[in-house]
Design a protein around this motif. Structure first.
Motif, PDB file in Angstrom:
ATOM      1  N   ILE A 221      43.166  40.797  62.404  1.00 29.89           N
ATOM      2  CA  ILE A 221      43.771  41.870  63.203  1.00 29.89           C
ATOM      3  C   ILE A 221      45.106  41.408  63.762  1.00 29.89           C
ATOM      4  N   THR A 222      45.162  40.159  64.201  1.00 32.95           N
ATOM      5  CA  THR A 222      46.429  39.609  64.694  1.00 32.95           C
ATOM      6  C   THR A 222      47.468  39.549  63.579  1.00 32.95           C
ATOM      7  N   TYR A 223      47.047  39.121  62.392  1.00 31.88           N
ATOM      8  CA  TYR A 223      47.969  39.084  61.254  1.00 31.88           C
ATOM      9  C   TYR A 223      48.547  40.466  60.973  1.00 31.88           C
ATOM     10  N   GLN A 224      47.677  41.469  60.908  1.00 30.16           N
ATOM     11  CA  GLN A 224      48.144  42.805  60.601  1.00 30.16           C
ATOM     12  C   GLN A 224      49.074  43.331  61.675  1.00 30.16           C
TER      13      GLN A 224
ATOM     14  N   CYS B  37      52.077  38.617  54.013  1.00 25.14           N
ATOM     15  CA  CYS B  37      50.867  38.962  53.276  1.00 25.14           C
ATOM     16  C   CYS B  37      51.184  39.142  51.792  1.00 25.14           C
ATOM     17  N   TYR B  38      50.266  38.674  50.955  1.00 22.63           N
ATOM     18  CA  TYR B  38      50.450  38.707  49.504  1.00 22.63           C
ATOM     19  C   TYR B  38      49.680  39.888  48.917  1.00 22.63           C
ATOM     20  N   TYR B  39      50.234  41.084  49.070  1.00 21.04           N
ATOM     21  CA  TYR B  39      49.601  42.271  48.503  1.00 21.04           C
ATOM     22  C   TYR B  39      50.093  42.495  47.070  1.00 21.04           C
ATOM     23  N   ASN B  40      49.407  43.401  46.380  1.00 19.72           N
ATOM     24  CA  ASN B  40      49.972  44.020  45.187  1.00 19.72           C
ATOM     25  C   ASN B  40      50.742  45.235  45.682  1.00 19.72           C
ATOM     26  N   PHE B  41      52.024  45.064  45.957  1.00 21.13           N
ATOM     27  CA  PHE B  41      52.790  46.087  46.656  1.00 21.13           C
ATOM     28  C   PHE B  41      52.972  47.358  45.830  1.00 21.13           C
TER      29      PHE B  41
ATOM     30  N   CYS C  72      45.167  40.792  55.098  1.00 21.28           N
ATOM     31  CA  CYS C  72      46.452  40.097  54.967  1.00 21.28           C
ATOM     32  C   CYS C  72      46.230  38.815  54.165  1.00 21.28           C
ATOM     33  N   PRO C  73      46.141  38.915  52.839  1.00 22.66           N
ATOM     34  CA  PRO C  73      45.899  37.710  52.034  1.00 22.66           C
ATOM     35  C   PRO C  73      47.095  36.771  52.052  1.00 22.66           C
ATOM     36  N   ASN C  74      46.851  35.524  52.386  1.00 25.87           N
ATOM     37  CA  ASN C  74      47.934  34.544  52.401  1.00 25.87           C
ATOM     38  C   ASN C  74      47.376  33.134  52.337  1.00 25.87           C
ATOM     39  N   TYR C  75      48.250  32.190  52.483  1.00 25.60           N
ATOM     40  CA  TYR C  75      47.928  30.768  52.305  1.00 25.60           C
ATOM     41  C   TYR C  75      46.977  30.249  53.373  1.00 25.60           C
ATOM     42  N   THR C  76      47.031  30.819  54.570  1.00 28.65           N
ATOM     43  CA  THR C  76      46.293  30.246  55.688  1.00 28.65           C
ATOM     44  C   THR C  76      44.891  30.805  55.860  1.00 28.65           C
ATOM     45  N   ASN C  77      44.545  31.897  55.202  1.00 30.94           N
ATOM     46  CA  ASN C  77      43.206  32.471  55.386  1.00 30.94           C
ATOM     47  C   ASN C  77      42.446  32.626  54.079  1.00 30.94           C
ATOM     48  N   PHE C  78      42.828  31.853  53.052  1.00 28.15           N
ATOM     49  CA  PHE C  78      42.168  31.955  51.754  1.00 28.15           C
ATOM     50  C   PHE C  78      40.678  31.643  51.850  1.00 28.15           C
ATOM     51  N   GLN C  79      40.308  30.728  52.782  1.00 32.17           N
ATOM     52  CA  GLN C  79      38.914  30.289  52.837  1.00 32.17           C
ATOM     53  C   GLN C  79      37.989  31.413  53.273  1.00 32.17           C
ATOM     54  N   PHE C  80      38.514  32.477  53.872  1.00 32.22           N
ATOM     55  CA  PHE C  80      37.671  33.608  54.220  1.00 32.22           C
ATOM     56  C   PHE C  80      37.059  34.220  52.959  1.00 32.22           C
TER      57      PHE C  80
ATOM     58  N   PHE D 265      39.721  39.752  36.792  1.00 40.12           N
ATOM     59  CA  PHE D 265      40.055  38.714  37.772  1.00 40.12           C
ATOM     60  C   PHE D 265      41.261  37.905  37.319  1.00 40.12           C
ATOM     61  N   PHE D 266      41.332  37.601  36.032  1.00 38.65           N
ATOM     62  CA  PHE D 266      42.409  36.756  35.533  1.00 38.65           C
ATOM     63  C   PHE D 266      43.706  37.517  35.296  1.00 38.65           C
ATOM     64  N   GLN D 267      43.758  38.781  35.688  1.00 36.29           N
ATOM     65  CA  GLN D 267      45.029  39.497  35.606  1.00 36.29           C
ATOM     66  C   GLN D 267      46.044  38.934  36.604  1.00 36.29           C
ATOM     67  N   GLY D 268      45.564  38.440  37.736  1.00 33.93           N
ATOM     68  CA  GLY D 268      46.442  37.751  38.678  1.00 33.93           C
ATOM     69  C   GLY D 268      47.569  38.618  39.203  1.00 33.93           C
ATOM     70  N   LEU D 269      47.229  39.637  39.993  1.00 40.04           N
ATOM     71  CA  LEU D 269      48.253  40.540  40.513  1.00 40.04           C
ATOM     72  C   LEU D 269      49.072  39.922  41.633  1.00 40.04           C
ATOM     73  N   SER D 270      48.583  38.883  42.253  1.00 42.42           N
ATOM     74  CA  SER D 270      49.319  38.172  43.301  1.00 42.42           C
ATOM     75  C   SER D 270      48.705  36.785  43.422  1.00 42.42           C
ATOM     76  N   THR D 271      49.467  35.884  43.980  1.00 42.96           N
ATOM     77  CA  THR D 271      48.977  34.515  44.153  1.00 42.96           C
ATOM     78  C   THR D 271      49.706  33.868  45.317  1.00 42.96           C
ATOM     79  N   TRP D 272      48.929  33.339  46.260  1.00 46.77           N
ATOM     80  CA  TRP D 272      49.553  32.683  47.402  1.00 46.77           C
ATOM     81  C   TRP D 272      49.925  31.240  47.091  1.00 46.77           C
ATOM     82  N   GLN D 273      49.689  30.758  45.861  1.00 41.89           N
ATOM     83  CA  GLN D 273      50.151  29.426  45.501  1.00 41.89           C
ATOM     84  C   GLN D 273      51.659  29.396  45.272  1.00 41.89           C
TER      85      GLN D 273
END
Length: 863
Positions: free
Chosen positions: A500-503, A515-519, A601-609, A797-805
């Motif tokens: 919620i804070t991220y958003q 955030c790494y969305y498929n914009f 908000c997909p990103n580098y810091t919350n991937f483990q969720f 899954f392997f289409q890879g629309l976004s990647t935080w790497q």
């Protein structure tokens, strides 16, 4: 103009009072001193005003003593917007005293110097002698109005500096819906255009594309106001913005812009580090100027309408309809199964059949022990006969088929009833005096020796590893559920707060690089930027809940069978322990919840969720497979969750420190191999080994006796085959990680867990068929259906629309349009299919051994 006329009147009066001040040069100098406030500095500027025209190039010079003002006028209309662009070229590079250009408009003032100095990373300076800026357009209320603006040119240099000035109108300044417009931009020549929402359109997607990756660019959406922030150092001050290489897209809603219009601003950055480009050399001196080179970029912009509210409703109904259909199918299957069971009970309890012929005998309600707890040969044979009688009285597992005569069968059942009535008294007294704690069994020396005798047999049956009290094991495996429920609560609450804070940060700052969305397929709803990615996770929650309901139904049926002393429930089949199943269903639901939180908000810091409960699901499935044939020696919940916590810990370390860090990969590979060897030893010897100071001596002794003194094969061949294959797979994965060092460590770690799970599952199926067991229709359908769904799911899954790497700009290169109902993208379909596939996999584990429900446990092999 009023101040100028007042000074002229004062000069006229001064000439009357002071006849010596009659020369016009002195009067002009005095007026310039007062108006320009430079008399104190000992300098005076001559101001020259010129009436200028559009699309005319003015070549002129400027020094510290003269200033030129160009006056322009143009007519603007309320129904038509025209852009005005000022282009300046300086033919000589005077960095010590640049030329200052000031554009004065009705409601705004814009100033810039030429050469324009733009700063990059580490405060590196890049000069630009060619500058182009577009003027903002103040709104007008009149139908038509003539507006004036002035361009003042001045410098503090005492040398003459040549420059060129050109003011022109911008064609296609107002963007049209679904009409592409091409343009060129550079760091010193940013571009912006205006878009007005048509009637009836509330949301649009602004797409900016280019054929080349670099130079790095920034696209921004800003409200209609002056000034327009269109330079690299200020483009992020207001509005929404994102870096881009080839693709950029921002979804814009009418409610966020009160004027029903906005500017689309495109700026080329001075450096490429923000887009993943190479880090350029460091300057030799702190104030050294670096040649920027050619950083011109061709782009095109397209504004297209976004989906309407009807698409949102269709998308939500589609998502609900898919997963509610599984509830309907499950209900129909349950009804058909209940009818079949009722017909079977009516057949078994027919009036002309005696209780002995039904295969059920009354027994004590305390009779929870396994068949192996009673060592009587008579009881063993009697129960064998009763079990085989439920299967048309035929033998099992390679025995010669036989049919007992009714009289002999009746005698055997009478013997069973007599022995169980006597045995139940002793057993109930023994259980009443003993605690149900598992440790009471493990602290006795005779029990330890009995374990060694039983578990080291060459051929084990389930009855050998189902000797502990069922109440003890039930409590032991229920801890799996309660522990994961506790973990879920304490894990989910801070996760929800954080996303919620991220958003909120994204919405307030407008920085869409967070955030790494498929914009190209991110549909906002309320404060959420990508509602479709969140909605598609509903399947995990709904199917996880459905699996819990199915497990609960089986649990209730099994408990009722125990209450009525059903012989099949007491002594036959795989021991029924549902605690791990409950944990699996809870983990599937939590995977949906946390995946939805991650996609806020997909990103580098919350991937483990998104990955934590994937590891838990894979671990629980392997534990459940092992528990089926090894209920007494399966890992406790505390040990299992501690190991899973270690996996998640390494997952975080790998993402933070694993990129190219050879030391980390060496340490991880060593730990991976050692853990594989430890687990292999534990599985091979059924836990009957000790890790102490004498372990090396015992290893050497085993190698000497079994490999050197006499070349004997392994005692447990089946286990050895599995463990050798497992070690080959894990050592290969460890070697691959050490050599390649993949950037996506979380996916690499998940691949290790999935490979081990698939290997063990394939081994289980092969050994089940090899042991003469069969797979019933329902689990066979589930296996085939799940395999097909997993195949399609992995494809999406392997289409890879976004990647935080990668950087946000590089991630947007993989963005693609929606492919399902104009609402869901490839990753949403992965959510749909993977949730269905996981649910099917759980059903396979639940129903795979249903064919053994009428088979005695001492006839079921352990593998």
């Amino acid at each position: 103009m009023a101040s100028r006329s007042s000074w002229k009147s004062r000069l006229k009066r001064s000439r009357l009072r002071a006849p010596g001040w009659t020369r016009p040069g002195l009067a002009a100098l005095f007026w310039l001193c007062v108006t320009q406030s430079v008399c104190g500095a000992g300098a005076a500027k001559a101001v020259m005003q010129k009436d200028a025209e559009f699309d005319v190039t003015y070549n002129d010079t400027v020094t510290s003593v003269n200033q030129t003002t160009y006056a322009f006028n143009h007519t603007i209309s309320r129904n038509k917007t025209e852009g005005v662009r000022v282009t300046v070229d300086v033919l000589e590079q005077t960095l010590e005293a640049p030329i200052l250009f000031v554009v004065r408009q009705k409601q705004a003032v814009m100033s810039f110097q030429v050469p324009l100095i733009l700063r990059g990373l580490y405060q590196r300076k890049y000069p630009y002698k060619h500058v182009g800026r577009t003027l903002c357009q103040p709104p007008t209320r009149a139908a038509s109005e003539t507006q004036y603006f002035f361009v003042d040119v001045s410098t503090l240099s005492s040398h003459r500096t040549n420059y060129q000035l050109r003011v022109s109108r911008v064609e296609s300044f107002t963007l049209q819906t679904d009409k592409k417009f091409s343009f060129t931009a550079s760091p010193s020549q940013p571009q912006f255009f205006k878009y007005v929402f048509p009637d009836g359109m509330d949301t649009v997607i602004v797409k900016v594309n280019s054929d080349v990756n670099f130079p790095c660019s920034v696209m921004s959406v800003q409200d209609i106001q002056c000034p327009v922030y269109d330079l690299d150092n200020n483009v992020g001050f207001i509005g929404m913005y994102q870096t881009m290489t080839k693709k950029g897209a921002i979804t814009v809603q009418r409610k966020d812009f009160p004027s029903n219009s906005f500017y689309v601003v495109v700026v080329v950055k001075t450096e490429d580090e923000a887009c993943g480009g190479p880090l350029r050399f460091y300057p030799l001196q702190p104030d050294e100027l670096i040649d920027a080179g050619n950083r011109t970029k061709d782009l095109d912009v397209l504004v297209s309408p976004a989906i309407n509210s009807e698409k949102y409703v269709i998308g939500m109904l589609f998502c609900l309809g898919i997963f509610l259909s599984f509830y309907v199918v499950t209900l129909l299957v349950a009804c058909m199964e209940n009818k079949r069971l009722k017909r079977r009970e009516m057949y078994e309890n027919a009036p002309d059949m005696s209780p002995a012929e039904t295969g059920k005998t009354p027994a004590s309600p305390y009779e929870y022990g396994s068949f192996a707890d009673n060592g009587s040969t008579l009881s063993s044979e009697a129960v064998t006969d009763s079990a085989t009688s439920t299967d048309n009285n035929y033998g099992y597992l390679g025995q010669e088929p036989f049919k007992r005569r009714p009289f002999l069968s009746h005698l055997h059942h009478v013997a069973v009833r007599i022995e169980r009535s006597l045995d139940s008294v002793a057993r109930s007294r023994q259980e009443s005096l003993s605690s149900v704690e598992e440790d009471d069994y493990d602290t006795l020396d005779d029990i330890d020796s009995d374990k060694n005798i039983v578990r080291t047999k060459k051929y084990l049956c389930v009855s050998d590893l189902a000797r502990k009290d069922k109440r003890v094991l039930s409590k032991k495996y229920q801890i799996y559920f309660w522990n994961i429920a506790t973990i879920a609560v304490f894990y989910a609450l801070p996760v929800i707060q954080l996303v919620i804070t991220y958003q909120t940060v994204v919405n307030v700052t407008g920085n869409q690089d967070i955030c790494y969305y498929n914009f190209l397929c991110a549909h906002p709803l309320g404060a959420l930027s990508a509602f479709n990615n969140i909605l598609s996770n509903l399947g995990y929650v709904m199917l996880g809940l459905l699996f819990l309901l199915i497990v609960l139904k089986r649990d209730v049926i099994h408990n009722r069978a125990l209450v009525r002393n059903d012989l099949n429930a007491l002594e036959c089949g795989i021991p029924k322990h549902f605690g791990v199943y409950y944990a699996m269903g809870t983990a599937l639901m939590m995977e949906g919840l946390l995946s939805a939180c991650y996609h806020v908000c997909p990103n580098y810091t919350n991937f483990q969720f998104d990955t934590s409960f994937m590891y838990m699901i894979a671990g629980l499935c392997m534990l459940k497979l092992y528990q089926k044939r090894h209920p007494d020696i399966n890992a406790s919940a505390y040990t299992a969750y501690a190991c899973l916590a270690g996996v998640i810990f390494f997952s975080v370390l790998g993402v933070v420190f694993g990129r190219g860090n050879m030391v980390f990969w060496i340490v991880f590979s060593v730990i991976h191999i050692l853990a594989t060897m430890f687990l292999s030893t534990q599985l091979y010897y059924m836990g009957r080994w000790r890790l102490d100071a004498g372990i090396l001596r015992r290893i050497v002794y085993v190698i000497y006796t079994d490999c050197i003194r006499q070349c004997s094969g392994p005692m447990y061949i089946d286990r050895m085959v599995l463990l050798v294959m497992g070690n080959i797979v894990n050592w290969s994965l460890a070697a691959y990680g050490l050599i390649e060092r993949p950037n996506d460590f979380a996916s690499y770690l998940l691949a290790i867990a999935i490979c081990n799970l698939l290997l063990y599952f394939a081994f289980y199926i092969i050994m089940k068929l090899r042991s003469g067991e069969r797979i019933k229709c329902l689990p066979l359908v589930c296996i085939l259906f799940t395999a097909v769904v997993w195949g399609f799911a992995l494809y999406f899954f392997f289409q890879g629309l976004s990647t935080w790497q990668k950087t946000p700009a590089e991630s947007r290169e993989h963005n693609r349009d929606c492919i399902l109902l104009s609402f869901f993208d490839d990753h949403d379909i992965w959510h749909f299919l993977s949730s269905i596939a996981m649910f099917g996999s759980f059903l396979v584990l639940l129903t795979m051994d249903d064919d053994l429900d009428t088979v005695q446990r001492d006839k079921i092999f352990v593998f």
